[in-house]
Every structure is written in structure tokens, then in C-alpha cells.
Design an enzyme around this catalytic site. Structure first.
Site, short mmCIF file in Angstrom:
data_model
loop_
_atom_site.label_atom_id
_atom_site.label_comp_id
_atom_site.label_asym_id
_atom_site.label_seq_id
_atom_site.Cartn_x
_atom_site.Cartn_y
_atom_site.Cartn_z
N TYR A 142 0.82 -1.22 0.00
CA TYR A 142 0.00 0.00 0.00
C TYR A 142 0.85 1.26 0.00
O TYR A 142 0.37 2.34 -0.32
CB TYR A 142 -0.93 0.04 1.22
CG TYR A 142 -2.04 -0.99 1.21
CD1 TYR A 142 -2.31 -1.76 0.08
CD2 TYR A 142 -2.83 -1.19 2.33
CE1 TYR A 142 -3.31 -2.71 0.07
CE2 TYR A 142 -3.85 -2.14 2.33
CZ TYR A 142 -4.09 -2.89 1.20
OH TYR A 142 -5.08 -3.82 1.20
N LYS A 193 3.62 -15.31 2.83
CA LYS A 193 3.54 -16.08 1.58
C LYS A 193 4.98 -16.40 1.18
O LYS A 193 5.45 -16.04 0.09
CB LYS A 193 2.80 -15.23 0.52
CG LYS A 193 2.41 -15.96 -0.72
CD LYS A 193 1.28 -16.95 -0.55
CE LYS A 193 1.02 -17.68 -1.85
NZ LYS A 193 0.21 -18.89 -1.70
N ASP A 225 -2.88 -18.09 2.32
CA ASP A 225 -4.05 -18.76 1.74
C ASP A 225 -4.59 -19.84 2.68
O ASP A 225 -5.80 -20.00 2.86
CB ASP A 225 -3.72 -19.34 0.35
CG ASP A 225 -2.34 -19.94 0.27
OD1 ASP A 225 -1.56 -19.81 1.23
OD2 ASP A 225 -2.02 -20.57 -0.76
N ASP A 249 -5.16 -6.66 6.12
CA ASP A 249 -6.38 -5.95 5.72
C ASP A 249 -7.48 -6.98 5.42
O ASP A 249 -8.61 -6.89 5.91
CB ASP A 249 -6.07 -5.11 4.47
CG ASP A 249 -7.18 -4.13 4.12
OD1 ASP A 249 -8.15 -4.04 4.88
OD2 ASP A 249 -7.07 -3.49 3.07
N ASP A 253 -10.71 -8.40 8.21
CA ASP A 253 -12.14 -8.31 7.86
C ASP A 253 -12.78 -9.70 7.86
O ASP A 253 -13.92 -9.87 8.31
CB ASP A 253 -12.32 -7.67 6.48
CG ASP A 253 -12.42 -6.16 6.58
OD1 ASP A 253 -12.10 -5.62 7.67
OD2 ASP A 253 -12.80 -5.52 5.59
#
Ligand code: NAD
Length: 362
Positions: A142, A193, A225, A249, A253
Site C-alpha cells: 500500500y 507467503k 491462503d 487488511d 475483515d
């Protein structure tokens, strides 16, 4: 007697002032605080022409913790629609996060036993879930360089050892705090990852090094994942999850939805050692119900509990507020957003829910 801790209160817009006022009453019931109220967001735009005044930043920098309601609303969205350069309420939020150097976002997920039915997951999967997502907030993709070249676009992801080390320490410290008085020991799951991304390999190496400072905390590593799947298939197995900005992020959620109740979700953002943290509900300013006395104040009260635990080192007072909120829900009292009409439930507005929490604390 020691001086009361100083809390800057930024109630903001919409239901912000209602839920923050209710939460102040609850805070006053557990200790004495020195409050300083300031404007942020839309109301600050109306008053000063900008969403965050320098004086507010200065006040926040010199307090012990910041309690925030929510910002935004259609009034200011319409102004931006007419003039895209107009001040926007969320600039206040982004501005204060940046000014305080908040690099860690903490979101606990612990469905209240009385609300287990509102989870989209089956009761047997969700019951007993008590986890904390620690998300890195200021690095990663980001904030990397991004751009376009013809029909190609890129967003660069970079992390330094220093950035990974400090967020890892936040996670390990939080794990230690959470395990106090608990039967099971502290556990941290670091999510990356590392089978594909170089930043993730550096992340994993660095987390392992920092873990050496915390021999009492169990550490495991999980690919993002796999974590996305495990969060819905066996959420009770997690204690503290620490991860980088983009993964955090998405996972925070996903984890938040395990509870199924937006009006119940608190959050904390933490900065450098000794600097004030920012504590706020996850939901927005709910302009559709503002001023009607029906807003659910519990996410803000639970954010205040996080402020006591992680911002002011007052874990016993934090426990008291969380216990009172659980007890009120167990009694069947529900603000309209939680009310289902099931047997034993009774619908109540902000004031009555707040009075019930105060009665539990009395
Ligand atoms: P929202 O979270 O404000 O509302 C979504 C829905 O949930 C609405 O129906 C609302 O009534 C309900 N809701 C939210 N909190 C509630 C509570 N405590 N009690 C009862 N019901 C509640 O999200 P939105 O509608 O997408 O956004 C409204 C405004 O809030 C926008 O201006 C948006 O930019 C802003 N916003 C601010 C923040 C923040 O300040 N951190 C976060 C998200 C959205």
C-alpha cells in the site's frame, strides 16, 4: 495520588458523539480520567475548513491515549461530489494515524457467548473463539512505489527488518498480555507467503529472530491462503495472528465477520513505545441512524477496554468493562442492530444499554 491519565476524545460525526458520550460514562465508572475533547472529520471541516486541525494533532501527541468515534457522512460526500478538491472527513482519520506514527492495528475477535447465533458460522465452530489480529499498517504494497507504463501497472511491496521487528514485538507482547491468568500459554501465528514472495521470506526470518526474545511464546508460521481457510474452519485454534499490511487488511475483515455484528467490533492502533495509541470502533458514523438514540455503543465501549489494556496498562479495568458488556448481552438486552426477536431478547436504545452496562459495573 497519581495524576489521572489524559484521554483526547475525538467524537467525530454521525453517531460518533452518542457512542463516545455513552463510553465516557462507562470509563468514569472504572477510574478517574482527564478528558480533552476535540473536533475531527466533517464537524471539523464545518468549523475550521479542514478535517484535522494542527492544534488537535498537538493535543493528541501530548496525551496518554486517543478515543475516537467515527467520521464522515453524506453532507460532506455531496460537497466532494461538487468539488473534488474539497476537504474530506476521512483525511482527519488518515492524518491523525500518520501524525501519531501508528504502525500496528489490533483487532480482537471474541464473539460474546450471547451473540453466537449472529455468526455466519455454525455454533460448534465459533464457540470459544478468542483471537487477535495484529496487522502492520504503514508498510508493504500500500505504501510502495506504484505506477503505469502503457498497458501495465505495478505496485511494489517492500519491508525492512526494522518494520517487521517492531510489529512482531507488538504481537508477542500482546500474546503475553492475553495469556495472563489463562490456562493455555501465549501463541503467535505469523502469516506470510514465504513460498512465493521475497518480502515474506524476510518477514519469516525476522519473526524467527524476534521470537528468540520471547521463549515463553509459542510461534508457528502459516501461509496466507491456508490461514484464510483455517480462520473459518477452526477459528478457535488461533491466539495472536501477526501479518503484513495487505494480508492483514483482508484477514482482519474475514476474522471480524466471524462475529457477524459490526456494532460489536473494537480496534486499536498502536505507535512507538510511549506514544499514545488510537482506539476506535471498526464501524463508521452510521448517518442513517444518527441522532435517533438507537446506536449500539458496545463497540466503542470495547474499544475503550482495549485502550485500558493496550494503551494505559489497566488490564483489570479492561476486564471489568468487557465482563459488564457480556453480562448485559447475556441478560437479553439488545440495541436494534442486534435484536432478532428471539425469546429472552428485549430491544433497547443507546441510553438503556449504557445504563445496563453501568449497573453491571456499579
Ligand atoms: P457504517 O459502519 O457507518 O454503517 C453500516 C451499517 O451498519 C449502517 O446501516 C449503520 O446504521 C450500521 N451501524 C454501524 N455502526 C452501528 C452501530 N454502532 N449501531 C447500530 N448500527 C450501526 O458504514 P457506511 O454506511 O459504509 O459509512 C457511513 C459513513 O461512515 C461514511 O461517511 C463512511 O465514509 C464513514 N466511515 C467511517 C469510518 C471511521 O470513522 N472509522 C469507518 C467506516 C466508514
Amino acid at each position: 495520588m497519581s495524576q489521572p491519565r489524559k484521554i483526547v476524545v475525538l467524537a467525530g460525526d454521525g453517531i460518533g458523539p452518542e457512542i463516545v458520550a455513552a463510553t465516557r460514562r462507562v470509563l468514569d465508572q472504572v477510574a478517574v480520567f482527564d478528558y480533552e475533547e476535540h473536533l475531527i472529520g466533517g464537524i471539523s471541516i464545518d468549523e475550521h475548513g479542514l478535517a484535522l486541525h494542527d492544534d488537535v494533532v498537538d493535543a493528541c501527541r501530548s496525551c496518554d491515549a486517543v478515543l475516537l468515534g467515527a467520521v464522515g457522512g453524506p453532507k460532506w460526500d455531496e460537497l466532494v461530489a461538487v468539488d473534488p478538491g474539497a476537504a474530506r472527513p476521512e483525511q482527519g482519520l488518515l492524518g491523525i494515524r500518520k501524525a501519531l506514527g501508528l504502525y500496528a492495528n489490533l483487532r480482537p475477535v471474541k464473539p460474546s457467548p450471547a451473540l453466537i447465533d449472529s455468526s455466519p458460522l455454525k455454533e460448534e465452530r465459533i464457540a470459544g473463539t478468542d483471537l487477535l489480529v495484529v496487522r502492520e499498517l504503514t508498510g508493504g504494497i500500500y505504501f510502495g512505489e506504484s505506477g503505469r507504463d502503457g498497458d501495465t501497472a505495478h505496485d511494489d511491496c517492500s519491508y525492512s527488518v526494522a518494520e517487521i521487528s517492531r510489529i512482531t514485538r507488538v504481537a508477542f507482547e500482546a500474546a503475553k498480555q492475553r495469556a495472563v491468568g489463562r490456562d493455555s500459554g501465549p501463541r503467535v501465528t505469523s502469516v506470510d507467503k514465504a513460498n512465493v514472495m521475497e518480502t515474506s521470506r524476510l518477514w519469516r526470518e525476522t519473526v524467527k529472530v524476534i521470537a528468540g526474545e520471547y521463549p515463553e511464546v509459542e510461534l508457528d508460521h502459516m501461509l496466507v491462503d491456508n490461514t484464510a481457510m483455517q480462520l473459518v474452519s477452526r477459528p478457535t485454534d488461533f491466539d495472536v495472528i501477526v501479518t503484513e499490511n495487505l494480508f492483514g487488511d483482508i484477514l482482519s475483515d474475514e476474522a471480524a465477520m466471524l462475529t457477524g455484528s459490526l456494532g460489536m467490533l473494537p480496534s486499536a492502533s498502536i505507535g512507538a513505545e510511549g506514544e499514545p495509541g488510537l482506539f476506535e470502533p471498526v464501524h463508521g458514523s452510521a448517518p442513517d441512524i444518527a441522532g435517533r438514540g438507537v446506536a449500539n455503543p458496545l463497540a466503542t465501549m470495547l474499544s475503550a477496554a482495549m485502550m485500558l489494556r493496550y494503551g494505559l496498562s489497566m488490564p483489570a479495568e479492561a476486564d471489568r468493562i468487557e465482563g459488564a458488556v457480556d453480562a448485559v448481552l447475556a441478560s437479553g438486552l439488545r440495541s436494534p442492530d442486534l435484536f432478532t426477536g428471539a425469546e429472552g431478547e428485549r430491544e433497547a436504545g443507546t441510553a438503556e444499554v449504557t445504563d445496563a452496562v453501568l449497573a453491571e459495573l456499579a
